[in-house]
Structures are given as structure tokens and as C-alpha cells.
Design a protein around this motif. Sequence first.
Motif, PDB file in Angstrom:
ATOM      1  N   THR A  67       0.853  -1.184   0.000  1.00 50.05           N
ATOM      2  CA  THR A  67       0.000   0.000   0.000  1.00 50.05           C
ATOM      3  C   THR A  67       0.892   1.238   0.000  1.00 50.05           C
ATOM      4  O   THR A  67       2.075   1.170   0.357  1.00 50.05           O
ATOM      5  CB  THR A  67      -0.900   0.036   1.240  1.00 50.05           C
ATOM      6  N   ARG A  68       0.316   2.343  -0.358  1.00 48.40           N
ATOM      7  CA  ARG A  68       1.081   3.598  -0.343  1.00 48.40           C
ATOM      8  C   ARG A  68       1.609   3.886   1.058  1.00 48.40           C
ATOM      9  O   ARG A  68       2.768   4.290   1.226  1.00 48.40           O
ATOM     10  CB  ARG A  68       0.180   4.735  -0.828  1.00 48.40           C
ATOM     11  N   GLU A  69       0.779   3.655   2.063  1.00 45.89           N
ATOM     12  CA  GLU A  69       1.167   3.967   3.439  1.00 45.89           C
ATOM     13  C   GLU A  69       2.310   3.072   3.909  1.00 45.89           C
ATOM     14  O   GLU A  69       3.256   3.547   4.560  1.00 45.89           O
ATOM     15  CB  GLU A  69      -0.045   3.811   4.363  1.00 45.89           C
ATOM     16  N   ARG A  70       2.231   1.782   3.576  1.00 44.68           N
ATOM     17  CA  ARG A  70       3.269   0.859   4.049  1.00 44.68           C
ATOM     18  C   ARG A  70       4.623   1.157   3.402  1.00 44.68           C
ATOM     19  O   ARG A  70       5.655   1.157   4.067  1.00 44.68           O
ATOM     20  CB  ARG A  70       2.852  -0.579   3.755  1.00 44.68           C
TER      21      ARG A  70
END
Length: 253
Positions: A67-70
Motif C-alpha cells: 500500500t502507499r502507506e506501508r
Amino acid sequence: MTLADALRMTADESVALVGGGGKTTAMFRLARETVDRGGCAITTTTTRIFGAQIALAPAHVAAADATRERIAAALAVHRHVLVIGPTEPGSGKAEGISLDLFHRLRAWFPEACLLNEADGSRMRPFKAPADYEPVIPPETTLVVPVVGADALGALLDAEHVHRPELVSALSGAPIGARITPAIVARVLAHPEGGRKGVPVDARVVVLINKVDALPDRATARETAACLLREPAIQRVVLANLRGEEPVLEVCVR
């Protein structure tokens, strides 16, 4: 001169490495250089990568968890993250990522350098691509065909070349011939060889690795001169990627 400087690589480049003779080493070296000059690097593959190579990255994220956040969290800590596909439990090899995920990585991190190993060579220094490779994303801005200088003077056979029959077909040289600068240049400059799948607007810079293993640089320079007859190839870098100073020479028209 750093390898990134020799390739004229920008901090937000999308790079595809193809061929044989040092792609993985080049990819991780470019990632380190990107971090050293204050940037962020995302390394990945659209083919396969070995477990020992995965361990070269300071952090890695599986495609299923990407994911973008990870990935942003990993970049915040390490500045370099490797993104890989599913891992085989027995061998430790990881599959490549999809073109869709590569597209998302580019959209999520437009200021990062994306470095992609786009085909395999089975540890041979010289190869020609099969029908299904390389897998070069359309976002790619720089394609780096790589060849090991230890192929020069070797026999055109399965011991020294990955898919020697395809190299023979592209170069016109018979199986069992000694590999010359002209043979290497014909294959790397060929639109179905080293230039296969290159996006229309992408630059092409050839990297000849392991030049330090040659008795002198004459055959490497001859290879570069042959390559530079192809207008699509902008420059040729002679290198020793495992050396403290990786760039030995840059050849231009």
C-alpha cells in the motif's frame, strides 16, 4: 564519478535493467547512490529475484501488502525499499510485480527513483530475450542493457550465454563461435535484442560490466564503438560494478 552520473540518471528516473552480467548489482548500487545523494529508491523486478538478492535491500514489502502507506513508512526509515511478488517457500525466490503495481508505485511516489530488473539471465554474462521478455513498464525513462565483459572471447554456447540460439539468430554468428565485440554490439543494439520493448521516449545507455577482468580495455572500447553506431544508444559505460570506483570509462560519439 558515480554510476548514476555516468548513466545521467535523475533522482526521479524510472530505470529498467536488461541483459546479463550484473543487472542486480547495478540496481542495488544505483539505489545506494540515490540514497547517498538525498533521494529515495524503490527497487523491484518484473521477472524473478533470488532470496540472497532480496537480502541486499534494507527493507522489502510483498506485493500483496504494498500500500502507499506501508511503502511510505519503509521509505521514511530506510530511504530504499524493495517491492517483490510472492515468494516460493522452498527456493526463497520471489516473483516479479505486475505492471499495474508498477504504475501505482510511480503514481504514489513521483519523486522516487524506480529501479526495475526487467528480465533474467541465469547468471550468464550475455543473453538475448525470449518472446515473453523483457517486461518494461511504459513509464520507463531509461533502459540499461547490461553485458559482462567476460563474454568477450568466450564461446557462443549454453555455458557462457543465456539462449545462445537466439543470440546466434540476432547476430548471424554460428553456435560455438568466439564472441566478438561486433557480436555483442549487434545483439545489444538490435530492436529484438537489447533494445526490445524500449518505450518510444526512453533513453538507452549500455553498461559493459567486469571490464577490469579483461587484459586491457581494447575489446570493451571496440564493443562501445560498434554500439554507438546505433543512434538510439546514447552512451556506453565501461564499469567494474563491484569496485570502489565503479565507472572506468564513458564512451560517447
